[in-house]
Each structure stands twice: as C-alpha cells, then as structure tokens.
Design an enzyme around this catalytic site. Structure first.
Site, mmCIF file in Angstrom:
data_model
loop_
_atom_site.group_PDB
_atom_site.id
_atom_site.type_symbol
_atom_site.label_atom_id
_atom_site.label_comp_id
_atom_site.label_asym_id
_atom_site.label_seq_id
_atom_site.Cartn_x
_atom_site.Cartn_y
_atom_site.Cartn_z
ATOM 1 N N SER A 114 0.837 -1.207 0.000
ATOM 2 C CA SER A 114 0.000 0.000 0.000
ATOM 3 C C SER A 114 0.865 1.248 0.000
ATOM 4 O O SER A 114 1.978 1.248 0.551
ATOM 5 C CB SER A 114 -0.845 -0.019 1.277
ATOM 6 O OG SER A 114 -1.414 1.237 1.509
ATOM 7 N N TYR A 138 -1.434 0.231 10.285
ATOM 8 C CA TYR A 138 -1.688 -0.477 9.024
ATOM 9 C C TYR A 138 -0.477 -0.345 8.086
ATOM 10 O O TYR A 138 0.057 -1.334 7.579
ATOM 11 C CB TYR A 138 -2.954 0.088 8.359
ATOM 12 C CG TYR A 138 -3.137 -0.382 6.943
ATOM 13 C CD1 TYR A 138 -3.419 -1.719 6.675
ATOM 14 C CD2 TYR A 138 -3.023 0.501 5.870
ATOM 15 C CE1 TYR A 138 -3.572 -2.162 5.366
ATOM 16 C CE2 TYR A 138 -3.181 0.069 4.568
ATOM 17 C CZ TYR A 138 -3.458 -1.269 4.320
ATOM 18 O OH TYR A 138 -3.595 -1.702 3.023
ATOM 19 N N LYS A 142 2.361 -3.228 6.672
ATOM 20 C CA LYS A 142 2.666 -3.459 5.249
ATOM 21 C C LYS A 142 4.176 -3.341 5.020
ATOM 22 O O LYS A 142 4.774 -4.124 4.289
ATOM 23 C CB LYS A 142 1.900 -2.470 4.369
ATOM 24 C CG LYS A 142 0.407 -2.731 4.311
ATOM 25 C CD LYS A 142 0.108 -3.982 3.514
ATOM 26 C CE LYS A 142 -1.345 -4.367 3.508
ATOM 27 N NZ LYS A 142 -1.603 -5.645 2.819
#
Ligand code: UDP
Length: 338
Positions: A114, A138, A142
C-alpha cells in the site's frame, strides 16, 4: 504457473484471480472468508482456511510456484484502535505464509502492499525511493512484511514484488464482482450510495487542505487496471530480470480531489450527492499521487481507465442483482455475508 492466492475472495483479490486466469495461470484461492465473500471467487478452486492453520497451508502450497498474498486487514482507523489485530493478521500470519512458502519450495511471491508505507511524503508524485515513514499501524504492518520479503529474497531462492496500491476503486465491467466492505469507509462507494439515497449525506473530511480546492487529493486507480498489474508482476518475476525484491507503485500518476470525485459521481449517477463538510480525518495527508514510471518500465503496464470509468463501473456494481441479493441477505441477519 500454479498460483496460490490468499485473500482471493476479497475485493482486489477477486479481480486479480480473473486476470490471472485470463493470462492462463492455474489459480487456487486460500481465504478464511472473514472479510471476503465466497461468491466473489465463484468458479475458482478454493480452500477455506486460516493462514495460521499450518497443516492446511502446507497442503495448499504443494506444487505451487507463486504465492500472491492479499489476505490481511485493511482499515487504517481500526489499525489505530487495535494494532494487535493488524500485527497478528498482517505480519505474524504473513511471516507464517512466507516461511511455509519457502519450505514448500515456492520461488515467487507477489505482495499486496500500500502507499500507506510512505506516510505523509514531502514530495508528490511519489517515487518508490521515497523514505518510508508510515503514520499508522496499518502502514507499519505493510512495510514490515515488505522488509521480510526483501531480506528473504536476498538470502533464499525467492523473488518477490511488493505492489504499493494507491486508491483502488471501481468494479469489473461484468457487474458480477465489486467492492463489498462491512463497514464501507471508502469515498467512491459512500458517495454513490449517498447519491442513490441508500445512506445519510456524505461527510467530506475537511475543505481547508493546502490543495487547489481545499479537499484531499488521491490517485484513484481502476481495480481492473490494478488486477492486470498482478498478472504482469507474475510474468516479471518469472522472467528473472531485475532485483530479487522490487517495490512498485500502482497508480495512474494523476490525482483527483474529493470535490472532483463527488462531481463525477453526480455526473455519472445523474443525482446530486447530499453532503456536509466535517472535520479532517486524523492521519489524512493532503495529497497522495503515484509516480508509476517504474511499474510502467518493468511491467510494461499502465493504468488506462479514467475516473469516469471507475465511477461508472462502481455505479453499475451498486445496482447489480448479485450485489443486491448479497447485501439484502446481510441486512436480514444483521451481519456481513460470505
Ligand atoms: N473521504 C471523505 N469522506 C468519506 C471517506 C473518505 O471525505 O466518507 C476522503 C478522505 O479524507 C480521503 C479520500 O476521501 O481524502 C479518500 O479516502 P478513502 O477512505 O476512500 O481512501 P484512503 O485515501 O483513506 O485510502
């Protein structure tokens, strides 16, 4: 190639498996259906299991040449509330998968990453060499997993690509599959549902950003363009060119503001979007736009579909019989359907 696709019953995964099949690959989906939907992978071989189920995972990996890894948790806000869930699902389970893949002799790995790995970059468009400084758990998870793949590919017989998505949106042109999140938090489906009278007015998160119209700018990429990049990434890995680990931005290279997206939703739907301006959402950078030159060069890929095509396909999906049946079933039992 024989490809195992974790999270193949999710939004981007379900589009990617169709693209892989069109490219002649043999796909097995591995999904626990916690957020995915079985019907999104209709017609594909599927194992319903968790990534931390070691025996099932090693069974799934026998004879697999490439792992494409979509499974994981993807709500930024939730990752701030519950980082433990994100480090478990995205890092711990990812590591279990990477280790099991090595043990099974898998040589290629494609990871669904991402642009959240960049955090709030000083310069846009963003190149892959930009320093990665995630601003939420988050994005951290990643980046952690990218680093695992980078280290493994330096030492073991593994080649890996991390695909850093910008804002995936839209739906397959067939109207058979599309975005189905519970809860939905993304701008385009929320604006379309507000236009259709299916939810309260859209909240526009801030109009005082340092952008040309005061609202945030994002690089919206059609999920079909995104899916195609996955099939090309598989072929790139097989070609044995380039580094053992490669991170690639997947975006269009162009940005649209929230206001522009809302205007497009009004144009495509023929309805006004009821809306109100609210506070900024914490952690939202003013502008995130990809420089997709590296993906263009290495994958011979570019995102060709316009914002209008994105919104039109999402509008079609909103009204598709399949989506409506699934959503109605969910409403009657009060939970997210599979
Ligand atoms: N956004 C908004 N209202 C919403 C959802 C999103 O104004 O209800 C804005 C958000 O602030 C961001 C853009 O729309 O600037 C895209 O947000 P989304 O959640 O779709 O994707 P993200 O960029 O967070 O991955």
């Amino acid at each position: 190639m024989r490809i195992l696709v974790t999270g193949g019953a999710g939004y981007v995964g379900s589009h990617a498996i169709r693209s892989l099949a069109r490219h002649g690959h043999r796909v097995t989906v591995y999904d626990n259906l916690s957020t995915g939907h079985r019907f999104l992978a209709d017609g594909f071989e599927m194992m319903v299991a968790d990534l931390d189920d070691a025996p099932q995972l090693s069974r799934a990996l026998s004879d697999i040449e490439l792992v494409m890894h979509f499974a994981g948790s993807a709500y930024v806000g939730e990752s701030v509330q519950n980082p433990r869930k994100y480090f478990h699902n995205n890092v711990q389970n990812g590591l279990a998968l990477a280790n099991a893949a090595l043990d099974a002799g898998v040589r290629y790995f494609v990871f669904s990453s991402s642009c959240a790995v960049y955090g709030t970059p000083e310069k846009v468009p963003i190149i892959e060499g930009t320093r990665c400084q995630p601003v939420n758990p988050y994005g951290e998870t990643k980046l952690f997993f990218e680093r695992i793949l980078d280290a493994y590919s330096r030492t073991y017989d593994l080649r890996a690509v991390a695909l850093r998505y910008f804002n995936a949106a839209g739906a397959d042109e067939s109207g058979e599959i599309g975005e189905l999140h519970y809860p939905e938090t993304h701008l385009i489906p929320l604006a379309l549902e507000a236009a259709a009278g299916l939810r309260p007015p859209l909240e526009v998160f801030g109009n005082d950003y340092p952008t040309f119209d005061g609202t945030c700018i994002r690089d919206y990429i059609h999920v079909t363009d995104l899916a195609e990049a996955h099939a090309l990434a598989a072929e790139f890995l097989q070609s044995q060119t380039g580094d053992a680990f490669t991170a690639l931005n997947l975006g269009t290279g162009g940005g649209h503001s929230v206001r522009q997206v809302v205007a497009m939703v009004e144009k495509v739907s023929g309805h006004s979007v009821p809306r109100r301006i609210t506070e900024r959402r914490p952690g939202d950078p003013p502008s995130l736009v990809a420089d997709p030159a590296r993906a263009r060069q290495l994958l011979r890929w570019s995102a060709n579909r316009s914002l209008e095509e994105i919104v039109a396909s999402a509008w079609k999906w909103l009204h598709s019989g399949k989506r409506q049946r699934v959503s109605a079933g969910a409403a009657s039992v009060g939970e997210a359907p599979n």
